[in-house]
Design an enzyme around this catalytic site. Structure first.
Site, short mmCIF file in Angstrom:
data_model
loop_
_atom_site.label_atom_id
_atom_site.label_comp_id
_atom_site.label_asym_id
_atom_site.label_seq_id
_atom_site.Cartn_x
_atom_site.Cartn_y
_atom_site.Cartn_z
N GLY A 22 55.50 54.27 0.72
CA GLY A 22 54.98 54.98 1.90
C GLY A 22 55.79 54.58 3.13
N SER A 29 50.78 46.78 2.87
CA SER A 29 50.29 45.39 2.81
C SER A 29 48.78 45.35 2.68
CB SER A 29 50.69 44.62 4.06
OG SER A 29 52.04 44.82 4.33
N THR A 30 48.08 46.23 3.41
CA THR A 30 46.61 46.27 3.34
C THR A 30 46.17 46.69 1.95
OG1 THR A 30 46.71 47.00 5.62
CG2 THR A 30 44.57 47.15 4.55
N GLU A 98 55.22 45.77 -3.60
CA GLU A 98 55.35 46.51 -2.34
C GLU A 98 56.77 47.05 -2.27
OE1 GLU A 98 54.31 44.32 1.14
OE2 GLU A 98 54.59 46.03 2.46
N THR A 160 51.12 49.52 17.71
CA THR A 160 50.01 48.58 17.83
C THR A 160 50.37 47.22 17.23
OG1 THR A 160 48.49 50.41 17.69
CG2 THR A 160 47.54 48.24 17.30
P1 TTP Z 1 58.26 48.61 5.16
O1 TTP Z 1 58.87 48.38 3.84
O2 TTP Z 1 57.88 50.02 5.40
O3 TTP Z 1 57.03 47.62 5.36
P2 TTP Z 1 55.83 47.66 6.42
O4 TTP Z 1 55.61 46.25 6.84
O5 TTP Z 1 56.07 48.68 7.49
O6 TTP Z 1 54.67 48.15 5.47
P3 TTP Z 1 53.17 48.53 5.79
O7 TTP Z 1 52.98 48.62 7.28
O8 TTP Z 1 52.98 49.84 5.08
O9 TTP Z 1 52.36 47.42 5.18
O10 TTP Z 1 59.28 48.11 6.25
C1 TTP Z 1 59.49 46.79 6.67
C2 TTP Z 1 60.64 46.84 7.66
O11 TTP Z 1 61.87 46.83 6.96
C3 TTP Z 1 60.64 48.13 8.50
O12 TTP Z 1 61.07 47.81 9.81
C4 TTP Z 1 61.65 49.00 7.81
C5 TTP Z 1 62.64 48.00 7.26
N1 TTP Z 1 63.34 48.43 6.04
C6 TTP Z 1 64.63 48.92 6.14
O13 TTP Z 1 65.17 49.05 7.24
N2 TTP Z 1 65.29 49.23 4.99
C7 TTP Z 1 64.72 49.14 3.75
O14 TTP Z 1 65.38 49.45 2.73
C8 TTP Z 1 63.36 48.67 3.67
C9 TTP Z 1 62.72 48.56 2.32
C10 TTP Z 1 62.73 48.32 4.83
#
Ligand code: TTP
Length: 225
Positions: A22, A29-30, A98, A160
């Site tokens: 997503g 994470s939630t 995740e 937020t």
């Molecule tokens: P996410 O993998 O989307 O994790 P999140 O902490 O936003 O998840 P959620 O709120 O749904 O619990 O991204 C983590 C950070 O890493 C985000 O700033 C995007 C970055 N990212 C990249 O830039 N490249 C990548 O390949 C991945 C997997 C993450």
């Protein structure tokens, strides 16, 4: 909470492996926290802390501060840490991850390429690694849970939570990432899916989303039972 899972998956020698996908801020994470205390589920959260400290270097911050210079380095390291997660050995019958090496390639690397941040030669190197890894290692997946959101909702959540590295994340950035996730997992018009996709409405708030989590538990029951 997921009382039936233990009985269903113990028959598998390899854990039933689920990847949670997503947009940024979609609530992965939630979702994982919901399953965290179950004795039969191995929960592998995203290694953001590793990305923040690779031998003392904060690659996540570097990436957002100067993507042209650092996104290749960052995505290379992400590929490695995802491989480590995929191949993590557990005796538990269910493994929840995740994200995955697949979304890193099909969504993030793809987006960086389309924005011109990563140029074709860099993408080719990452892609050769990706192809090698997915053929030589067991990164197989049994189910994809897609936490489907609208970009406006995740934008509000990103604002937020105010993660210090993500100050430059714009609504447009999230819209582009949203489209990549949608085309891959919902419309199924781009790339291939390593497993069946279960889509949940992740625009819902914390309370209402529990019903969506229940759908996932039910699905685990139906496919493994
Ligand atoms: P996410 O993998 O989307 O994790 P999140 O902490 O936003 O998840 P959620 O709120 O749904 O619990 O991204 C983590 C950070 O890493 C985000 O700033 C995007 C970055 N990212 C990249 O830039 N490249 C990548 O390949 C991945 C997997 C993450």
């Amino acid at each position: 909470m997921i009382r039936h899972i233990s009985r269903i998956s113990s028959q598998f020698s390899k854990p039933f492996t689920v990847i949670i996908e997503g947009n940024i801020g979609s609530g992965k994470s939630t979702f994982l926290q919901h399953f965290e205390n179950h004795k039969d589920v191995c929960v592998l959260s995203e290694p953001v802390e590793m990305w923040r400290n690779c031998a003392g270097h904060n690659l996540l911050a570097n990436h957002y501060e100067n993507p042209v210079k650092w996104s290749f380095t960052f995505q290379s390291y992400i590929q490695l840490t995802m491989l480590q997660r995929h191949t993590f050995v557990t005796s538990k019958p269910i493994k929840l991850l995740e994200r995955s090496i697949f979304s890193a390639r099909y969504c993030f690397i793809e987006q960086l390429f389309r924005r011109g941040t990563l140029e074709a030669p860099s993408v080719s190197v990452l892609n050769e690694w990706f192809k090698y890894v997915i053929t030589k290692f067991d990164v197989s997946v049994d189910l994809i849970v897609y936490l489907r959101t609208s970009p406006e909702v995740v934008y509000e959540r990103v604002l937020t939570r105010n993660r210090k590295e993500e100050q430059s994340v714009s609504l447009q950035y999230l819209k582009d990432l949203h489209d990549l996730h949608e085309n891959w997992l919902f419309h199924k018009t781009a790339f291939s899916r390593p497993a069946h996709v279960l889509t949940l409405n992740a625009d819902l708030g914390r309370l209402a989303i529990r019903e969506e989590y229940q759908k996932c538990e039910d699905h685990l029951l139906s496919v493994t039972g």
